[in-house]
Scaffold this active site. Sequence first.
Site, PDB file in Angstrom:
ATOM      1  N   ASP A  21       0.845  -1.246   0.223  1.00 26.25           N
ATOM      2  CA  ASP A  21      -0.029   0.098  -0.049  1.00 26.25           C
ATOM      3  C   ASP A  21       0.843   1.234   0.037  1.00 26.25           C
ATOM      4  OD1 ASP A  21      -2.409   1.404  -0.054  1.00 26.25           O
ATOM      5  OD2 ASP A  21      -2.860   1.352   2.186  1.00 26.25           O
ATOM      6  N   HIS A  38       2.448   3.534  -9.309  1.00 28.83           N
ATOM      7  CA  HIS A  38       2.590   2.156  -9.487  1.00 28.83           C
ATOM      8  C   HIS A  38       3.640   1.611 -10.149  1.00 28.83           C
ATOM      9  CE1 HIS A  38      -1.290   2.274  -7.773  1.00 28.83           C
ATOM     10  NE2 HIS A  38      -2.164   2.593  -8.844  1.00 28.83           N
ATOM     11  N   LEU A 133      10.933 -20.294  -5.594  1.00 32.31           N
ATOM     12  CA  LEU A 133      10.163 -19.533  -4.914  1.00 32.31           C
ATOM     13  C   LEU A 133       8.531 -19.546  -5.652  1.00 32.31           C
ATOM     14  CD1 LEU A 133       9.524 -17.078  -2.768  1.00 32.31           C
ATOM     15  CD2 LEU A 133      10.078 -15.415  -4.690  1.00 32.31           C
ATOM     16  N   ARG A 195      -4.780  -2.580   8.911  1.00 30.21           N
ATOM     17  CA  ARG A 195      -6.042  -3.512   8.480  1.00 30.21           C
ATOM     18  C   ARG A 195      -5.537  -4.349   7.508  1.00 30.21           C
ATOM     19  NH1 ARG A 195      -7.836   2.059   7.048  1.00 30.21           N
ATOM     20  NH2 ARG A 195      -7.125   2.598   4.787  1.00 30.21           N
ATOM     21  N   GLU A 208       1.656 -14.215  11.557  1.00 25.03           N
ATOM     22  CA  GLU A 208       2.191 -13.136  12.356  1.00 25.03           C
ATOM     23  C   GLU A 208       2.286 -11.880  11.338  1.00 25.03           C
ATOM     24  OE1 GLU A 208       3.945 -13.281  15.230  1.00 25.03           O
ATOM     25  OE2 GLU A 208       3.386 -15.293  15.291  1.00 25.03           O
TER      26      GLU A 208
HETATM   27  C1  FPP Z   1      -1.700   0.290  -3.555  1.00 28.58           C
HETATM   28  O1  FPP Z   1      -1.451   1.559  -3.537  1.00 28.58           O
HETATM   29  C2  FPP Z   1      -1.350  -0.257  -4.743  1.00 28.58           C
HETATM   30  C3  FPP Z   1      -2.191  -0.963  -6.018  1.00 28.58           C
HETATM   31  C4  FPP Z   1      -3.704  -0.836  -5.420  1.00 28.58           C
HETATM   32  C5  FPP Z   1      -1.735  -1.427  -7.004  1.00 28.58           C
HETATM   33  C6  FPP Z   1      -0.542  -2.087  -6.800  1.00 28.58           C
HETATM   34  C7  FPP Z   1      -0.464  -2.567  -8.241  1.00 28.58           C
HETATM   35  C8  FPP Z   1       0.813  -2.701  -8.989  1.00 28.58           C
HETATM   36  C9  FPP Z   1       2.118  -2.131  -8.686  1.00 28.58           C
HETATM   37  C10 FPP Z   1       0.939  -3.457 -10.460  1.00 28.58           C
HETATM   38  C11 FPP Z   1       1.587  -4.857  -9.782  1.00 28.58           C
HETATM   39  C12 FPP Z   1       1.955  -5.647 -11.021  1.00 28.58           C
HETATM   40  C13 FPP Z   1       2.387  -6.686 -11.012  1.00 28.58           C
HETATM   41  C14 FPP Z   1       2.471  -7.660 -12.115  1.00 28.58           C
HETATM   42  C15 FPP Z   1       3.104  -7.016  -9.797  1.00 28.58           C
HETATM   43  P1  FPP Z   1      -2.391   2.636  -3.370  1.00 28.58           P
HETATM   44  O2  FPP Z   1      -2.650   3.345  -4.835  1.00 28.58           O
HETATM   45  O3  FPP Z   1      -3.750   2.236  -2.781  1.00 28.58           O
HETATM   46  O4  FPP Z   1      -1.868   3.656  -2.577  1.00 28.58           O
HETATM   47  P2  FPP Z   1      -2.503   4.740  -1.626  1.00 28.58           P
HETATM   48  O5  FPP Z   1      -3.133   4.054  -0.361  1.00 28.58           O
HETATM   49  O6  FPP Z   1      -1.540   5.671  -1.072  1.00 28.58           O
HETATM   50  O7  FPP Z   1      -3.642   5.662  -2.415  1.00 28.58           O
END
Ligand code: FPP
Length: 243
Positions: A21, A38, A133, A195, A208
């Site tokens: 997050d 992202h 892994l 959460r 954990e």
């Molecule tokens: C959380 O940060 C991140 C996400 C909901 C998206 C994460 C997705 C990627 C990094 C792409 C993954 C792809 C692969 C193939 C691994 P948020 O946007 O909820 O952050 P915030 O809480 O600060 O708004």
Amino acid sequence: MAENKQSSLNLSGINAAIIMDGNGRWAKRNAINVTSGHEKGVDVVRKIVESAAKAHLESLSLYAFSTENWSRPKKEILGIKKLIISAIDSQVPELINQKVRLNFFGDYSSFGNDVVDAIEQAESVTASQESRLKLNIALGYGGRADIIEAAKLISTDVKLGKLPVEDISNETFFKHLKAPINELDLLIRTGGDHRISNFLLYHLAYTEIQFTDTLWPDFTEEEFIKCLEAFSNTERRFGKRTL
Ligand code: FPP
């Protein structure tokens, strides 16, 4: 320094997961758009996967997109979709090199056929190898939906006379849940919130849990190793008395 510490960690048999997050807040803080946040998040995924393999983890499950994330702006979802395809394209050769087996779980069909095809292809080319892994990516995943679907499948088996009610066990649930792990040993959540956000609900019974304020794009291999070390120094009692 971190490299030396890493080589002494042997967490074989351990299933870990991460709620990644903080990409949005990191993007805002750095005055860039959320998709670039992202994108930075994907760079971090690459480093943490390498680290997880070096620490001999059995599996690492990453929460990339939840069922609730479908309500985000269309533009952001499209950005994530493009990122998934480009991450698969660029990372699969390296994953094969590192003997990492890739597995996506959840309902990601709404991302479209191009994503589904890229995922199936990536899973099949990493499947045959002896894996170091297991890398599980939750995409369009929700813990409650997973449990409800498992309950429906189990009920159908009961109705068809394939499964006596008294034989329903923990193992029956593990067998029918979409998440490709059984017990989850360690969960890390970045980004400061305390959460679970509908992640691996059934699997969390004796997990954990560690929370860090670090936003996912700032999460480093050093901090990950510290989390793994703290986990390996924890006495796990599973409800039993050990004194
Ligand atoms: C959380 O940060 C991140 C996400 C909901 C998206 C994460 C997705 C990627 C990094 C792409 C993954 C792809 C692969 C193939 C691994 P948020 O946007 O909820 O952050 P915030 O809480 O600060 O708004």
